[in-house]
Design a protein around this motif. Structure first.
Motif, short mmCIF file in Angstrom:
data_model
loop_
_atom_site.label_atom_id
_atom_site.label_comp_id
_atom_site.label_asym_id
_atom_site.label_seq_id
_atom_site.Cartn_x
_atom_site.Cartn_y
_atom_site.Cartn_z
N PHE A 101 -0.32 9.19 -9.82
CA PHE A 101 -0.30 8.63 -8.47
C PHE A 101 0.32 9.64 -7.52
N GLN A 102 -0.20 9.70 -6.32
CA GLN A 102 0.42 10.50 -5.27
C GLN A 102 1.39 9.62 -4.50
N MET A 103 2.67 10.01 -4.52
CA MET A 103 3.69 9.28 -3.78
C MET A 103 3.59 9.64 -2.30
N LEU A 104 3.60 8.61 -1.46
CA LEU A 104 3.58 8.81 -0.02
C LEU A 104 4.89 8.28 0.56
N VAL A 105 5.74 9.19 0.99
CA VAL A 105 7.04 8.81 1.55
C VAL A 105 7.12 9.39 2.96
N ASN A 106 6.78 8.58 3.94
CA ASN A 106 6.71 9.03 5.34
C ASN A 106 5.75 10.21 5.50
N GLU A 107 4.61 10.10 4.86
CA GLU A 107 3.60 11.15 4.90
C GLU A 107 2.22 10.53 4.70
N ALA A 124 -1.69 6.58 4.78
CA ALA A 124 -0.31 6.94 5.12
C ALA A 124 0.64 5.97 4.43
N GLY A 125 1.80 6.48 4.05
CA GLY A 125 2.78 5.65 3.36
C GLY A 125 4.16 5.79 3.94
N GLY A 126 4.82 4.66 4.19
CA GLY A 126 6.18 4.68 4.71
C GLY A 126 7.20 4.38 3.62
N ASP A 127 8.38 4.95 3.75
CA ASP A 127 9.46 4.62 2.82
C ASP A 127 9.86 3.15 3.00
N ASP A 128 10.52 2.61 1.98
CA ASP A 128 10.93 1.21 2.03
C ASP A 128 11.88 0.95 3.19
N GLY A 173 15.25 2.31 1.84
CA GLY A 173 14.83 3.69 2.06
C GLY A 173 15.12 4.13 3.48
N LYS A 174 14.42 5.18 3.90
CA LYS A 174 14.57 5.73 5.25
C LYS A 174 13.19 5.93 5.86
N PRO A 175 12.59 4.84 6.33
CA PRO A 175 11.23 4.96 6.89
C PRO A 175 11.22 5.76 8.18
N ASN A 176 10.16 6.55 8.35
CA ASN A 176 9.97 7.31 9.58
C ASN A 176 8.50 7.19 9.95
N PHE A 177 8.20 6.28 10.86
CA PHE A 177 6.82 5.98 11.21
C PHE A 177 6.14 7.16 11.89
N SER A 178 6.88 7.89 12.68
CA SER A 178 6.31 9.04 13.38
C SER A 178 5.87 10.13 12.40
N THR A 236 -7.13 5.00 9.84
CA THR A 236 -5.86 5.20 9.13
C THR A 236 -5.37 3.89 8.51
N ILE A 237 -5.11 3.96 7.21
CA ILE A 237 -4.57 2.83 6.45
C ILE A 237 -3.12 3.15 6.12
N VAL A 238 -2.23 2.24 6.50
CA VAL A 238 -0.79 2.42 6.26
C VAL A 238 -0.35 1.53 5.10
N LEU A 239 0.38 2.10 4.17
CA LEU A 239 1.00 1.34 3.09
C LEU A 239 2.48 1.19 3.43
N LEU A 240 2.92 -0.04 3.56
CA LEU A 240 4.33 -0.32 3.89
C LEU A 240 4.73 -1.57 3.13
N HIS A 241 5.77 -1.47 2.32
CA HIS A 241 6.11 -2.56 1.42
C HIS A 241 6.40 -3.86 2.16
N GLU A 242 7.22 -3.80 3.20
CA GLU A 242 7.62 -5.02 3.91
C GLU A 242 6.63 -5.32 5.05
N PRO A 243 5.99 -6.48 5.03
CA PRO A 243 4.95 -6.79 6.02
C PRO A 243 5.46 -6.92 7.44
N ASP A 244 6.69 -7.38 7.63
CA ASP A 244 7.18 -7.58 8.99
C ASP A 244 7.37 -6.26 9.74
N GLY A 245 7.25 -5.16 9.04
CA GLY A 245 7.27 -3.85 9.70
C GLY A 245 6.00 -3.57 10.48
N ALA A 246 5.02 -4.48 10.42
CA ALA A 246 3.75 -4.26 11.11
C ALA A 246 3.94 -4.11 12.62
#
Length: 291
Positions: A155-161, A176-180, A184-189, A201-211
Motif C-alpha cells: 500500500f502507498q501511505m498518503l500522509v498530507n500528500e 490525496a490523503g490527510g493525516d488523522d 495526527g497532524k493533518p495539513n490540508f494545503s 481529486t479524491i480525498v481520503l480522510l479518516h474522520e468525516p466531519d473534516g469534510a
C-alpha cells in the motif's frame, strides 16, 4: 361473593399479563443482544455506487474503486474473518483499493503483525492500493507499526500528500490523503498542493466531519470511515453514540458545499463488540465521465 371472585380473577389476569410482558421483554432483549453480538457483525454488505463528474476523464469510465475501513483487528475481530474480507475484495475485482484507517484496535498489543501484512499483500488492484492513518493507527504506539504493515503489503501511505493515477499521458485523477485529525497532524494545503488544475481529486480522510475543511480546497469526493455508522442504531432515532468528528456525518452520502462525502460503516467494532442496524460494509465506486 361474585364481586370477590371477579376481583381475584382480575388480579390473577393482571399478574399473568404482567408476567407475560416481562418474560416477552426479557426474551426480546436477549435476542437483540445475541443478534447484535453474534449475527450482524458478520453480515457483510457490499454497496455499489456510480460517481459521475465532468472532470473524470473518459479513460476512467468504468474504473472501480473499492473502499474498506475500520477493521479493528484484535480480540473481537480475528484473522480468519479478515481472510474472508480479503477474498471478497479480490472477487469484486477493483482497479484501485483505498483503506481509510483503523486497521488494528490496539497496535502495540497485537501479536500477528506480519500475518496481517501478508493477508493485505494478497489484495489485487492493478492501478494501486492506498491507505491513510486513523486514530487507532496512531494510538497505542502504533504509528510505525501501521506504516510497516501497509508498506510491506504494497500500500502507498498518503500522509498530507497525493498520488496521480494515470491511464494515458494526459489522463489522470488524484488520490490525496490527510493525516488523522485526532492524533495526527493533518495539513490540508500540503495534501492537495501541486495537483494540476481541473484534476478530479479524491480525498481520503479518516474522520468525516473534516469534510467542512476539505471543502475549502479543490477536492471533489471525500471518503471517510471512523463512525462505524454509529455501530448501534435505533429505528427513527439513528445512532446512539458516534465518535468525535463523526457526529455530523456518520453514514452514506452527504453534500458539503461543492464536495461529495461518503462515510463507510467499516468492518469491525470498537469499545463494545456490537452492531445493530449498522452492518459492516465494503463500498465499490464505479467512475463515469459526465458529458
Amino acid at each position: 361473593m361474585e364481586r370477590l371472585e371477579m376481583t381475584k380473577m382480575n388480579r390473577r389476569t393482571f399478574l399473568k399479563k404482567l408476567l407475560g410482558t416481562g418474560v416477552g421483554g426479557m426474551l426480546a432483549t436477549l435476542f437483540s443482544y445475541y443478534y447484535a453480538r453474534f449475527i450482524e457483525p458478520g453480515q457483510l454488505t457490499v454497496t455499489h455506487h456510480i460517481i459521475s463528474h465532468p472532470l473524470i476523464p473518459k479513460e476512467f469510465t468504468g474504473i472501480k474503486l473499492l473502499q474498506f475501513s475500520d477493521v479493528h483487528l484484535g480480540h473481537y475481530y480475528g484473522l480468519n474473518r479478515f481472510r474472508y474480507i480479503i477474498q471478497k475484495i479480490n472477487e469484486l475485482q477493483p482497479d484501485i483499493v483505498l483503506f481509510t484507517g483503523d486497521l488494528l484496535d490496539e497496535p502495540n498489543k497485537y501479536p500477528h503483525i506480519d500475518a496481517v501484512a501478508s493477508e493485505l499483500s494478497r489484495i489485487r488492484a492493478p492501478l494501486g492500493k492506498f491507505s491513510i492513518y486513523g486514530n487507532h493507527d496512531h494510538g497505542g504506539y502504533g504509528t510505525d507499526i501501521y506504516r510497516y504493515i501497509m508498506e510491506k503489503a504494497g500500500f502507498q501511505m498518503l500522509v498530507n500528500e497525493h498520488a496521480l493515477i494515470k491511464r494515458k499521458e494526459r489522463s489522470f485523477i488524484a488520490i490525496a490523503g490527510g493525516d488523522d485529525m485526532m492524533l495526527g497532524k493533518p495539513n490540508f494545503s500540503d495534501m492537495v498542493k501541486a495537483i494540476p488544475d481541473s484534476t478530479y481529486t479524491i480525498v481520503l480522510l479518516h474522520e468525516p466531519d473534516g469534510a467542512m475543511q476539505t471543502s475549502r480546497y479543490p477536492a471533489h469526493l471525500q471518503l471517510s470511515g471512523h463512525s462505524h455508522g454509529g455501530q448501534v442504531q435505533l429505528p427513527f432515532i439513528g445512532p446512539l453514540i458516534t465518535p468525535p468528528l463523526s457526529e455530523k456525518y456518520y453514514e452514506g452520502f452527504y453534500q458539503v458545499n461543492h464536495l461529495t462525502l461518503y462515510v463507510n460503516r467499516g468492518l469491525g467494532t470498537t469499545r463494545i463488540p456490537l452492531r445493530f442496524l449498522s452492518p459492516p460494509e465494503l463500498t465499490v465506486f464505479t467512475l463515469q465521465h459526465q458529458a
